[in-house]
Design a protein around this motif. Sequence first.
Motif, PDB file in Angstrom:
ATOM      1  N   SER A 102      -8.953   7.628 -14.069  1.00  0.00           N
ATOM      2  CA  SER A 102      -9.885   6.500 -13.994  1.00  0.00           C
ATOM      3  C   SER A 102      -9.355   5.442 -13.044  1.00  0.00           C
ATOM      4  N   PRO A 103     -10.195   4.992 -12.084  1.00  0.00           N
ATOM      5  CA  PRO A 103      -9.753   3.948 -11.153  1.00  0.00           C
ATOM      6  C   PRO A 103     -10.147   2.550 -11.635  1.00  0.00           C
ATOM      7  N   ALA A 104      -9.271   1.591 -11.380  1.00  0.00           N
ATOM      8  CA  ALA A 104      -9.570   0.182 -11.638  1.00  0.00           C
ATOM      9  C   ALA A 104      -9.289  -0.575 -10.348  1.00  0.00           C
ATOM     10  N   PRO A 105     -10.247  -1.397  -9.875  1.00  0.00           N
ATOM     11  CA  PRO A 105     -10.068  -2.087  -8.596  1.00  0.00           C
ATOM     12  C   PRO A 105      -8.834  -2.993  -8.591  1.00  0.00           C
ATOM     13  N   LEU A 106      -8.169  -3.067  -7.449  1.00  0.00           N
ATOM     14  CA  LEU A 106      -7.031  -3.964  -7.244  1.00  0.00           C
ATOM     15  C   LEU A 106      -7.332  -4.884  -6.069  1.00  0.00           C
ATOM     16  N   HIS A 107      -6.800  -6.088  -6.142  1.00  0.00           N
ATOM     17  CA  HIS A 107      -7.008  -7.049  -5.062  1.00  0.00           C
ATOM     18  C   HIS A 107      -5.691  -7.751  -4.755  1.00  0.00           C
ATOM     19  N   SER A 108      -5.553  -8.224  -3.528  1.00  0.00           N
ATOM     20  CA  SER A 108      -4.348  -8.947  -3.114  1.00  0.00           C
ATOM     21  C   SER A 108      -4.752 -10.245  -2.429  1.00  0.00           C
ATOM     22  N   GLU A 109      -4.033 -11.321  -2.757  1.00  0.00           N
ATOM     23  CA  GLU A 109      -4.287 -12.594  -2.087  1.00  0.00           C
ATOM     24  C   GLU A 109      -3.681 -12.618  -0.687  1.00  0.00           C
ATOM     25  N   ASP A 110      -2.756 -11.706  -0.422  1.00  0.00           N
ATOM     26  CA  ASP A 110      -2.100 -11.647   0.886  1.00  0.00           C
ATOM     27  C   ASP A 110      -2.858 -10.734   1.829  1.00  0.00           C
ATOM     28  N   ASP A 111      -2.847 -11.080   3.105  1.00  0.00           N
ATOM     29  CA  ASP A 111      -3.311 -10.144   4.118  1.00  0.00           C
ATOM     30  C   ASP A 111      -2.287  -9.017   4.229  1.00  0.00           C
ATOM     31  N   TRP A 112      -2.787  -7.810   4.415  1.00  0.00           N
ATOM     32  CA  TRP A 112      -1.912  -6.666   4.653  1.00  0.00           C
ATOM     33  C   TRP A 112      -1.910  -6.361   6.146  1.00  0.00           C
ATOM     34  N   TYR A 113      -0.715  -6.040   6.660  1.00  0.00           N
ATOM     35  CA  TYR A 113      -0.564  -5.700   8.074  1.00  0.00           C
ATOM     36  C   TYR A 113       0.085  -4.328   8.203  1.00  0.00           C
ATOM     37  N   VAL A 114      -0.210  -3.677   9.318  1.00  0.00           N
ATOM     38  CA  VAL A 114       0.456  -2.427   9.667  1.00  0.00           C
ATOM     39  C   VAL A 114       0.808  -2.474  11.147  1.00  0.00           C
ATOM     40  N   GLY A 115       1.792  -1.670  11.539  1.00  0.00           N
ATOM     41  CA  GLY A 115       2.047  -1.507  12.957  1.00  0.00           C
ATOM     42  C   GLY A 115       0.894  -0.733  13.584  1.00  0.00           C
TER      43      GLY A 115
END
Length: 329
Positions: free
Chosen positions: A98-111
Amino acid sequence: MAIAIIGAGVAGLSAASDMKRAGREVVIFDKGRGAGGRLSTRRASTPAGDLRFDHGAQFFTARDTGFRALVSDLESRGHVAKWAPSRVALSTDGGTWSPAPLHSEDDWYVGAPSMNSLVKGMAEGHDVRWGERATGLSIREDGRYVHIDASGWQGPFETVIFAIPAEQARELLADTSPELASEAAASVTAPCWAVMLAFDTPIETGWDVAEVSGSPLNLLVRNSSKPGRANEETFVLHATPEWTRTNVDMEKEQVAEELSGLFSQITGAGAPSLAAAHRWLYAKTETAAASPYGWDEAQRIGVIGDWRIAPRIEAAWQSGHALAASLVD
């Protein structure tokens, strides 16, 4: 006299940049053939073409003001991009996941186009000597010398900074700086088995990143959802530290088979067109050191890395920045 830095990762390049701006001469030695470390990118050839997998660190955040400024500059130069994946937490009662939504207050970056682009961007303009593995340190009357596997003793250097995993720092400093070696020995780093999967058709999951509980897998990432990646469907799986420790000596082929099988159970995916495993012996800091950096004034030896603070790419930058600020002052 120049300063030597062992390790051209985020911590080492952070310190190098600050000291170079202060007018110091810096030489960086790194055992890798190119930029990467835990930000490495694995290339794989398939009938669909060459694929690239970010099989180490998956993303990073930027909370520190100075690190945000660096990330903004790298983003403007095309080395870094924001990534906003759909995220869930996956759990099971023994049957359906079962999935439960997740959220982050931070911006995520990738190379961009791969995670090692972050290190490549930071390394521009520096004297980085790739493929140079440091195997020893000698303190002499005229300075400090570093023994390089392929070329022998290099030096003299005014200062030597080790920007390497705690376990490696402990071994290299055991004779020359027992106090720093003891600090490194007290830090614990968890291992991680990573598996890279490619599929001929899209996998309908409803998410790009899943944090898993109740399984030998603890992180599932749709690698192809990141900016600048190829269109082929690719995933990276990370096992838990506990499962990795128990199976640390398992053959790579068996690891790939077992973990890709678990991925199929969770997602309903069919057999992958490619499955490969990589073992990270030093993946994630579990017990950090007590300070942002280590410093032996008598021997003029420094130690930096994310293991001094926390298991984050930003923490590696903060560690290098903190030591450089102290030396420049």
